[in-house]
Motif scaffolding. Structure first.
Motif, mmCIF file in Angstrom:
data_model
loop_
_atom_site.group_PDB
_atom_site.id
_atom_site.type_symbol
_atom_site.label_atom_id
_atom_site.label_comp_id
_atom_site.label_asym_id
_atom_site.label_seq_id
_atom_site.Cartn_x
_atom_site.Cartn_y
_atom_site.Cartn_z
ATOM 1 N N MET A 1 27.353 57.006 98.399
ATOM 2 C CA MET A 1 26.621 55.760 98.144
ATOM 3 C C MET A 1 25.732 55.932 96.912
ATOM 4 O O MET A 1 25.121 56.975 96.735
ATOM 5 N N PRO A 2 25.650 54.942 96.070
ATOM 6 C CA PRO A 2 24.760 55.020 94.906
ATOM 7 C C PRO A 2 23.301 54.961 95.352
ATOM 8 O O PRO A 2 23.004 54.636 96.501
ATOM 9 N N PRO A 3 22.397 55.275 94.439
ATOM 10 C CA PRO A 3 20.982 55.284 94.815
ATOM 11 C C PRO A 3 20.462 53.881 95.126
ATOM 12 O O PRO A 3 20.973 52.879 94.619
ATOM 13 N N VAL A 4 19.450 53.860 95.967
ATOM 14 C CA VAL A 4 18.751 52.614 96.297
ATOM 15 C C VAL A 4 17.274 52.846 96.014
ATOM 16 O O VAL A 4 16.724 53.887 96.386
ATOM 17 N N ILE A 5 16.641 51.906 95.339
ATOM 18 C CA ILE A 5 15.224 52.033 95.009
ATOM 19 C C ILE A 5 14.393 51.234 96.006
ATOM 20 O O ILE A 5 14.654 50.048 96.238
ATOM 21 N N ASP A 6 13.414 51.928 96.594
ATOM 22 C CA ASP A 6 12.463 51.265 97.481
ATOM 23 C C ASP A 6 11.448 50.539 96.598
ATOM 24 O O ASP A 6 10.594 51.160 95.967
ATOM 25 N N GLU A 7 11.544 49.245 96.551
ATOM 26 C CA GLU A 7 10.718 48.468 95.633
ATOM 27 C C GLU A 7 9.233 48.511 96.009
ATOM 28 O O GLU A 7 8.375 48.281 95.160
ATOM 29 N N GLU A 8 8.944 48.789 97.271
ATOM 30 C CA GLU A 8 7.542 48.889 97.690
ATOM 31 C C GLU A 8 6.885 50.145 97.101
ATOM 32 O O GLU A 8 5.694 50.154 96.818
ATOM 33 N N ARG A 9 7.670 51.204 96.957
ATOM 34 C CA ARG A 9 7.129 52.470 96.459
ATOM 35 C C ARG A 9 7.187 52.586 94.945
ATOM 36 O O ARG A 9 6.390 53.292 94.342
ATOM 37 N N CYS A 10 8.154 51.949 94.326
ATOM 38 C CA CYS A 10 8.395 52.121 92.893
ATOM 39 C C CYS A 10 7.178 51.713 92.070
ATOM 40 O O CYS A 10 6.598 50.647 92.280
ATOM 41 N N THR A 11 6.807 52.599 91.139
ATOM 42 C CA THR A 11 5.655 52.341 90.265
ATOM 43 C C THR A 11 6.091 51.929 88.853
ATOM 44 O O THR A 11 5.259 51.881 87.948
ATOM 45 N N LEU A 12 7.392 51.696 88.678
ATOM 46 C CA LEU A 12 7.944 51.214 87.404
ATOM 47 C C LEU A 12 7.792 52.232 86.278
ATOM 48 O O LEU A 12 7.703 51.854 85.105
ATOM 49 N N CYS A 13 7.764 53.531 86.624
ATOM 50 C CA CYS A 13 7.519 54.542 85.590
ATOM 51 C C CYS A 13 8.721 54.749 84.673
ATOM 52 O O CYS A 13 8.587 55.266 83.570
ATOM 53 N N GLY A 14 9.927 54.422 85.138
ATOM 54 C CA GLY A 14 11.127 54.564 84.314
ATOM 55 C C GLY A 14 11.753 55.947 84.314
ATOM 56 O O GLY A 14 12.715 56.190 83.587
ATOM 57 N N THR A 15 11.215 56.874 85.105
ATOM 58 C CA THR A 15 11.740 58.244 85.103
ATOM 59 C C THR A 15 13.197 58.286 85.535
ATOM 60 O O THR A 15 14.012 59.008 84.936
ATOM 61 N N CYS A 16 13.565 57.546 86.554
ATOM 62 C CA CYS A 16 14.960 57.576 87.022
ATOM 63 C C CYS A 16 15.900 57.106 85.913
ATOM 64 O O CYS A 16 16.968 57.683 85.698
ATOM 65 N N TYR A 17 15.471 56.101 85.203
ATOM 66 C CA TYR A 17 16.260 55.591 84.078
ATOM 67 C C TYR A 17 16.414 56.663 83.005
ATOM 68 O O TYR A 17 17.500 56.877 82.458
ATOM 69 N N ASP A 18 15.316 57.378 82.712
ATOM 70 C CA ASP A 18 15.345 58.418 81.680
ATOM 71 C C ASP A 18 16.193 59.613 82.103
ATOM 72 O O ASP A 18 16.861 60.233 81.270
ATOM 73 N N ARG A 19 16.135 59.986 83.382
ATOM 74 C CA ARG A 19 16.791 61.214 83.843
ATOM 75 C C ARG A 19 18.286 61.042 84.093
ATOM 76 O O ARG A 19 19.042 62.001 83.974
ATOM 77 N N CYS A 20 18.726 59.888 84.473
ATOM 78 C CA CYS A 20 20.109 59.727 84.922
ATOM 79 C C CYS A 20 21.092 60.079 83.800
ATOM 80 O O CYS A 20 21.074 59.471 82.727
ATOM 81 N N PRO A 21 21.969 61.063 84.033
ATOM 82 C CA PRO A 21 22.896 61.484 82.984
ATOM 83 C C PRO A 21 24.021 60.489 82.733
ATOM 84 O O PRO A 21 24.729 60.602 81.733
ATOM 85 N N THR A 22 24.214 59.547 83.628
ATOM 86 C CA THR A 22 25.351 58.631 83.472
ATOM 87 C C THR A 22 24.901 57.173 83.304
ATOM 88 O O THR A 22 25.713 56.257 83.426
ATOM 89 N N ASP A 23 23.623 56.972 83.073
ATOM 90 C CA ASP A 23 23.098 55.624 82.805
ATOM 91 C C ASP A 23 23.442 54.628 83.917
ATOM 92 O O ASP A 23 23.889 53.505 83.646
ATOM 93 N N VAL A 24 23.224 55.062 85.150
ATOM 94 C CA VAL A 24 23.437 54.164 86.296
ATOM 95 C C VAL A 24 22.417 53.020 86.283
ATOM 96 O O VAL A 24 22.720 51.889 86.655
ATOM 97 N N PHE A 25 21.197 53.341 85.827
ATOM 98 C CA PHE A 25 20.110 52.360 85.865
ATOM 99 C C PHE A 25 19.979 51.612 84.534
ATOM 100 O O PHE A 25 20.285 52.163 83.479
ATOM 101 N N THR A 26 19.488 50.407 84.620
ATOM 102 C CA THR A 26 19.058 49.701 83.420
ATOM 103 C C THR A 26 17.623 49.240 83.648
ATOM 104 O O THR A 26 17.241 48.933 84.786
#
Ligand code: SF4
Ligand code: SF4
Length: 98
Positions: A1-26
């Motif tokens: 299963m692909p990742p799911v972001i808990d919107e209540e916890r997310c602080t909008l830092c963008g780290t997941c976007y920066d780290r992902c080697p395959t650009d899953v996030f936008t």
């Protein structure tokens, strides 16, 4: 299963976007990053490990939970057993985040 972001916890830092080697996030501006290309996920868990808010949940495919069988390789020694326990704990923390 692909990742799911808990919107209540997310602080909008963008780290997941920066780290992902395959650009899953936008980036999504003032919203949590969008999982735009889930089929590109390698399940490397970089987004889970580096998220400072523990906001990313990743359900690993069954194949990634498989460890060498004692039936084939014999019982693990003390160091191998400890490594396997740590790997199992890590897998559980990804599948069942606290
Ligand atoms: S790394 Fe975590 S907190 Fe940062 S944008 Fe991604 S999900 Fe949100
Ligand atoms: S597990 Fe790896 S490949 Fe999948 S979204 Fe997270 S960082 Fe990207």
């Amino acid at each position: 299963m692909p990742p799911v972001i808990d919107e209540e916890r997310c602080t909008l830092c963008g780290t997941c976007y920066d780290r992902c080697p395959t650009d899953v996030f936008t980036p999504a501006g003032d919203e949590p990053p969008c999982v735009a290309y889930p089929e590109e996920c390698w399940h490397c868990a970089a987004c889970v490990i580096d998220c400072p808010a523990e906001a990313v949940v990743l359900d690993l495919p069954l194949q990634m939970h498989i460890v060498p069988s004692p039936a084939l390789y014999g019982p693990p020694g003390p160091e191998e057993a400890d490594a396997l326990r740590q790997a199992a704990a890590f897998s559980r923390s990804i599948v069942e985040p606290s």
